[in-house]
Scaffold this active site. Structure first.
Site, PDB file in Angstrom:
ATOM      1  N   GLU A 146       0.828  -1.223   0.000  1.00 45.22           N
ATOM      2  CA  GLU A 146       0.000   0.000   0.000  1.00 45.22           C
ATOM      3  C   GLU A 146       0.855   1.262   0.000  1.00 45.22           C
ATOM      4  O   GLU A 146       0.491   2.269  -0.585  1.00 45.22           O
ATOM      5  CB  GLU A 146      -0.944  -0.007   1.199  1.00 45.22           C
ATOM      6  CG  GLU A 146      -2.074  -0.996   1.053  1.00 45.22           C
ATOM      7  CD  GLU A 146      -3.187  -0.724   2.034  1.00 45.22           C
ATOM      8  OE1 GLU A 146      -3.775   0.349   2.008  1.00 45.22           O
ATOM      9  OE2 GLU A 146      -3.457  -1.631   2.867  1.00 45.22           O
ATOM     10  N   CYS A 171      -9.712   0.541   6.800  1.00 44.78           N
ATOM     11  CA  CYS A 171      -8.865  -0.546   7.281  1.00 44.78           C
ATOM     12  C   CYS A 171      -7.868  -0.167   8.375  1.00 44.78           C
ATOM     13  O   CYS A 171      -8.228  -0.019   9.525  1.00 44.78           O
ATOM     14  CB  CYS A 171      -8.174  -1.229   6.113  1.00 44.78           C
ATOM     15  SG  CYS A 171      -7.554  -2.847   6.615  1.00 44.78           S
TER      16      CYS A 171
HETATM   17  N1  CDT Z   1      -5.773  -3.031   4.228  1.00 45.74           N
HETATM   18  C1  CDT Z   1      -5.128  -2.830   5.399  1.00 45.74           C
HETATM   19  O1  CDT Z   1      -4.920  -1.701   5.810  1.00 45.74           O
HETATM   20  N2  CDT Z   1      -4.696  -3.926   6.026  1.00 45.74           N
HETATM   21  C2  CDT Z   1      -3.894  -3.891   7.220  1.00 45.74           C
HETATM   22  C3  CDT Z   1      -3.113  -5.154   7.285  1.00 45.74           C
HETATM   23  C4  CDT Z   1      -2.096  -5.167   8.311  1.00 45.74           C
HETATM   24  S1  CDT Z   1      -0.661  -4.258   7.987  1.00 45.74           S
HETATM   25  C5  CDT Z   1       0.252  -5.129   6.869  1.00 45.74           C
HETATM   26  C6  CDT Z   1      -4.720  -3.741   8.486  1.00 45.74           C
HETATM   27  O2  CDT Z   1      -4.370  -2.903   9.321  1.00 45.74           O
HETATM   28  O3  CDT Z   1      -5.678  -4.492   8.694  1.00 45.74           O
END
Ligand code: CDT
Length: 317
Positions: A146, A171
């Site tokens: 990301e 998220c």
């Molecule tokens: N999409 C997203 O932000 N996912 C993260 C994954 C963990 S960090 C690699 C989250 O905080 O759920």
């Protein structure tokens, strides 16, 4: 009169790389119809809800990367969602990858929009807390790029919509107290959060067994400490060999879970959210005007990370 808002979670099961936009939009439309038939006025869909979670791959080809992005919203494939929202009289929150031009430069954002019951976009949010890494890290079972593919957003706005004050996050934002507090200070009564959370966290596999716990813990704390409803909605299940958590839930301002999904597939669950219930927390324990001490919180914006002196002792400005 009590301000009730019937909110649906439109949890998605996995989206594979070969699934077309047309197929995904058809799934979203079906959930929208189900939500409306259950009395929902608003349905919350996940983060990056139109494609598979592509940041798991290191993609060097620009055209291939851009194929996961939307250049317009609504576009030819997504217009059906807006038309259906208008026809049914239901609003929606949708996460997607946004490709846009700013001063002649192409920009990529991880974005969510809020669409009202007339099919009009009433709010846009660009993800602030982008997790993962910016360079290819082949030691990982899968990437989380990301930081490479998106530019961080700059604001946590709230919107007057659906009879209350509502806000959006995406998220990883849900793990940060600042996300909720910045919106809490604007009087937010409902925070919508779509997410894609792989069960496996490569830098800290010790967390894997706790991923559902941490999901709920963060959102419950945010809801309670700001006297707001929180709606967290997953894209869940096994996508291209990577398992992601479900655990979509609606949390009350009391911090209690009001409703939750029980599968890792497409699932619609509706809860009646009393927006006036927020006041029971906002005017008592979390009456910010009465009880906050912003004069002592300066470090929160002055410092990004932990600052220590060379000998490891706390650094004093
Ligand atoms: N999409 C997203 O932000 N996912 C993260 C994954 C963990 S960090 C690699 C989250 O905080 O759920």
């Amino acid at each position: 009169m009590t301000r009730y808002l019937n909110v649906a979670m439109g949890q998605l099961g996995p989206i594979q790389r070969s699934d077309s936009r047309h197929q995904v939009v058809a799934r979203l439309c079906e959930m929208m119809r189900e939500a409306r038939s259950l009395g929902a006025q608003l349905i919350v869909f996940p983060e990056l809800a139109l494609t598979t979670f592509f940041p798991r791959w290191y993609i060097e080809d620009e055209a291939e990367l851009n194929s996961f992005f939307e250049r317009e919203m609504p576009g030819p494939e997504t217009r059906a969602l807006f038309d259906l929202a208008r026809e049914l009289g239901i609003g929606f929150y949708l996460g997607y990858a946004e490709l846009t031009q700013e001063q002649g430069q192409w920009m990529r954002y991880n974005t969510a929009i809020l669409v009202d019951q007339g099919g009009r976009i009433v709010g846009k949010y660009r993800k602030v807390h982008l997790p993962g890494h910016a360079e290819h890290e082949p030691w990982r079972r899968f990437q989380h790029l990301e930081k490479r593919y998106f530019t961080p957003g700059k604001r946590f706005d709230v919107h007057q919509a659906f009879g209350g004050i509502v806000g959006m996050a995406l998220c990883n934002d849900r793990r940060w107290a600042e996300t909720y507090r910045v919106m809490g200070l604007q009087g937010v009564e409902l925070v919508m959060i779509g997410y894609n959370t792989p069960v496996h966290n490569a830098p800290a596999p010790q967390h894997d067994d706790l991923s559902l716990f941490h999901n709920q813990l963060s959102m419950q704390a945010g809801a309670y400490q700001n006297g707001t409803w929180v709606v967290g909605v997953a894209k869940a299940g096994m996508e291209e060999g990577v398992d992601s958590i479900g655990g979509s839930c609606i949390i009350a301002p009391s911090g209690e879970v009001r409703a939750c999904c029980i599968t890792k597939e497409d699932e619609v669950v509706v809860a009646r959210c009393d927006l006036d219930f927020c006041a029971l927390y906002k005017q008592t324990t979390f009456n910010f005007d009465l009880h906050r001490h912003p004069e002592t919180y300066g470090l929160i914006v002055a410092r990004k990370g932990v600052t220590l002196a060379a000998d490891g002792s706390p650094w004093r400005d």
